[in-house]
Design an enzyme around this catalytic site. Structure first.
Site, PDB file in Angstrom:
ATOM      1  N   GLY A  72       0.820  -1.230   0.003  1.00 26.11           N
ATOM      2  CA  GLY A  72      -0.024  -0.074   0.056  1.00 26.11           C
ATOM      3  C   GLY A  72       0.952   1.139   0.025  1.00 26.11           C
ATOM      4  CE1 TYR A 132      -0.295   3.764  13.523  1.00 26.18           C
ATOM      5  CE2 TYR A 132      -0.274   5.232  11.986  1.00 26.18           C
ATOM      6  CZ  TYR A 132      -0.900   4.388  12.559  1.00 26.18           C
ATOM      7  OH  TYR A 132      -2.345   3.849  11.894  1.00 26.18           O
ATOM      8  CB  CYS A 167      -9.884  21.638  20.845  1.00 26.14           C
ATOM      9  SG  CYS A 167     -10.725  20.200  20.665  1.00 26.14           S
ATOM     10  CD  GLU A 168      -7.734  15.387  21.272  1.00 22.35           C
ATOM     11  OE1 GLU A 168      -6.712  14.793  21.760  1.00 22.35           O
ATOM     12  OE2 GLU A 168      -8.636  14.814  20.814  1.00 22.35           O
ATOM     13  CE1 TYR A 186      -2.720   2.151   5.319  1.00 19.68           C
ATOM     14  CE2 TYR A 186      -0.460   2.540   4.765  1.00 19.68           C
ATOM     15  CZ  TYR A 186      -1.431   1.591   4.840  1.00 19.68           C
ATOM     16  OH  TYR A 186      -1.134   0.470   4.416  1.00 19.68           O
TER      17      TYR A 186
HETATM   18  N1  LLP Z   1      -1.954  -6.402   3.719  1.00 18.71           N
HETATM   19  C1  LLP Z   1      -2.412  -6.375   4.681  1.00 18.71           C
HETATM   20  C2  LLP Z   1      -3.273  -7.276   5.010  1.00 18.71           C
HETATM   21  C3  LLP Z   1      -2.551  -5.085   5.540  1.00 18.71           C
HETATM   22  O1  LLP Z   1      -3.010  -5.357   6.673  1.00 18.71           O
HETATM   23  C4  LLP Z   1      -1.645  -4.097   5.181  1.00 18.71           C
HETATM   24  C5  LLP Z   1      -1.634  -2.986   6.110  1.00 18.71           C
HETATM   25  C6  LLP Z   1      -0.960  -3.995   3.846  1.00 18.71           C
HETATM   26  C7  LLP Z   1      -1.223  -5.061   2.920  1.00 18.71           C
HETATM   27  C8  LLP Z   1      -0.583  -2.765   3.281  1.00 18.71           C
HETATM   28  O2  LLP Z   1       0.621  -2.400   4.184  1.00 18.71           O
HETATM   29  P1  LLP Z   1       1.750  -1.452   3.552  1.00 18.71           P
HETATM   30  O3  LLP Z   1       2.323  -1.906   2.155  1.00 18.71           O
HETATM   31  O4  LLP Z   1       1.161  -0.109   3.125  1.00 18.71           O
HETATM   32  O5  LLP Z   1       2.769  -1.218   4.694  1.00 18.71           O
HETATM   33  N2  LLP Z   1      -1.779   3.316   9.156  1.00 18.71           N
HETATM   34  C9  LLP Z   1      -0.666   2.797   9.211  1.00 18.71           C
HETATM   35  C10 LLP Z   1      -0.313   1.692   8.417  1.00 18.71           C
HETATM   36  C11 LLP Z   1      -1.295   0.378   8.792  1.00 18.71           C
HETATM   37  C12 LLP Z   1      -1.122  -0.714   7.884  1.00 18.71           C
HETATM   38  C13 LLP Z   1      -2.229  -1.728   7.871  1.00 18.71           C
HETATM   39  N3  LLP Z   1      -2.166  -2.663   7.327  1.00 18.71           N
HETATM   40  C14 LLP Z   1       0.411   3.871   8.943  1.00 18.71           C
HETATM   41  O6  LLP Z   1      -0.088   5.132   8.622  1.00 18.71           O
HETATM   42  O7  LLP Z   1       1.641   3.748   8.917  1.00 18.71           O
END
Ligand code: LLP
Length: 421
Positions: free
Chosen positions: A276, A317, A346-347, A375
């Protein structure tokens, strides 16, 4: 327009001749700006990861599910994963065929699972109880199971999704239980998958996890694909020279592993990855306007309009995002200062960038928050009844087009029911 501090966007030629201060004025801030050329390049980087012939890149749409964005990813020949019926809906709208969507669900209702089955989307379940549920809903069907390879990785404990401390996946020791449920419902296991966590910058944990997953794969005869997951990192500290993930090295190791597996087992299985962040992070920035500069007890705060309703990653994070500075006027910054850049929520935790040493920032400046495409908008909210930002795309020829309108007040009340009828 003056470029006060603009190293990374200059290097990338991010704005392709567009003036960010003018974009900010025209579309209003905060504003998500995407660059189509960079997005397409990231898709191509990963499509070329290995030479093994049966290889599919599923873009993980949770990172960014904007419709125009998905349409470009589709044009680049990627497939997609989905985490919810909503994502499946968006992906179908963007033109993906059901067989190009892989639904990787976690603790879902019968209704959600049935939605995917009825659409003809392949589903991966991640517990024995959800495999039972799948069997009840679709006896004799084809299914995938997510396994925990025992090795996790990630930039923060909240995003590590394999190893000993996670809710996700089925442990490798439960292979016999999986087989029993498959038999009970006459299910065919056509895929296994894993996702070890989000953001690794060296491929060690990933290659180790792939090795474990392949051992699990050897215990199932009907597999058509093995999905190795996402997590491919990007350097958020670019302005300090942080190196990108060495895709060539990772690809080489992976290629050897996949080819060795094919040779050893005599099976030409399709291998998939589901990145992603790698695809979506670097092709986007957020433009923001500075509305106030103040000093509180010797600490300087720069107040802008990117609160954590717009970008949640720093508060969630402690994530780092580079910040650049553009200025419409010719007024110079005479010195560097250490400041915290904060939003309008407001935090006290509403800090976008803590203790950064940058050229002096002035009221009215346009800030540019880097690497915001993954994200970013996807996790934005209407907290404080703020309006979620618009999104624009810089097309390959430099033209700027609107791909999402800013929310308006009607969006805040769309599903609410007043007692005053
Ligand atoms: N596959 C599954 C089953 C997942 O749960 C995720 C991400 C991905 C693929 C893709 O992961 P990536 O390639 O984007 O690392 N909100 C957090 C990241 C949460 C990821 C959730 N799952 C952030 O902003 O760093």
């Amino acid at each position: 327009m003056q470029k006060v501090y603009t190293k990374v966007t200059d290097q990338l030629d991010f704005f392709q001749g567009n003036d960010p201060t003018k974009l900010a004025a025209e579309y209003g801030t905060p504003l998500y700006v995407y660059n189509e050329r960079i997005l397409r390049q990231r898709c191509r980087d990963l499509k070329g990861l290995v030479t093994y012939p049966h290889f599919v890149v599923d873009y993980s749409a949770k990172a960014n599910s904007n419709l125009a964005f998905l349409e470009i990813v589709k044009e680049e020949g990627l497939e997609v994963d989905a985490m919810s019926p909503g994502e499946i809906h968006m992906e179908l709208l963007a033109g993906f065929a059901p067989k190009e969507i892989f639904y990787i669900c976690n603790n879902v209702s019968e209704e959600e699972m049935r939605f995917a089955i009825e659409k003809g989307v392949i589903t991966s379940v991640d517990s024995l109880s959800q495999l039972e549920q799948y069997g009840r809903l679709n006896p004799g069907g084809e299914v995938a199971v997510r396994f925990n390879p025992g090795v996790g990785a990630g930039h923060h404990e909240k995003v590590v999704t394999a190893g000993k401390k996670t809710k996700f996946a089925v442990d490798a020791e439960k292979v016999d239980d999986v087989k029993a449920i498959l038999k009970k419902y006459n299910l065919k296991l056509i895929g296994i998958n894993q996702h070890i966590g989000s953001l690794f910058m060296d491929g060690k944990a990933f290659t180790q996890s792939v090795a474990s997953l392949l051992e699990i794969a050897k215990q199932f005869d009907d597999l058509q694909f093995i999905d190795m997951g996402g997590g491919f990192g990007i350097p958020y500290h670019k302005e300090d020279g942080e190196a990108p993930l060495d895709l060539e090295d990772l690809g080489k190791h992976l290629d050897e592993t996949l080819k060795a597996f094919a040779k050893e087992t005599g099976r030409e299985i399709t291998f998939r990855i589901e990145p992603g962040r790698y695809i979506s992070a670097e092709c986007s920035v957020i433009l923001s306007q500075v509305h106030a500069v103040k000093e509180n007890h010797g600490k300087k705060f720069v107040g802008c309009d990117v609160g954590f309703n717009v970008l949640q990653r720093p508060i969630m994070y402690d994530s780092y995002h580079g910040v650049e500075i553009f200025r419409a006027s010719e007024e110079k910054s005479e010195k560097e200062e250490t400041v915290s850049i904060v939003g309008n929520i407001c935090e006290s935790g509403d800090i976008l960038a803590k203790d950064r040493t940058l050229p002096e920032i002035k009221e009215g400046d346009t800030l540019c928050v880097l690497d915001a495409g993954a994200y970013g908008h996807a996790m934005s909210s209407n907290y404080n009844c703020r309006l979620r930002p618009a999104e624009v795309l810089i097309r390959e020829n430099g033209e700027v087009v609107l791909i999402r309108e800013r929310d308006d007040f009607a969006d805040l009340t769309r599903h609410q029911i007043s007692l005053k009828k």
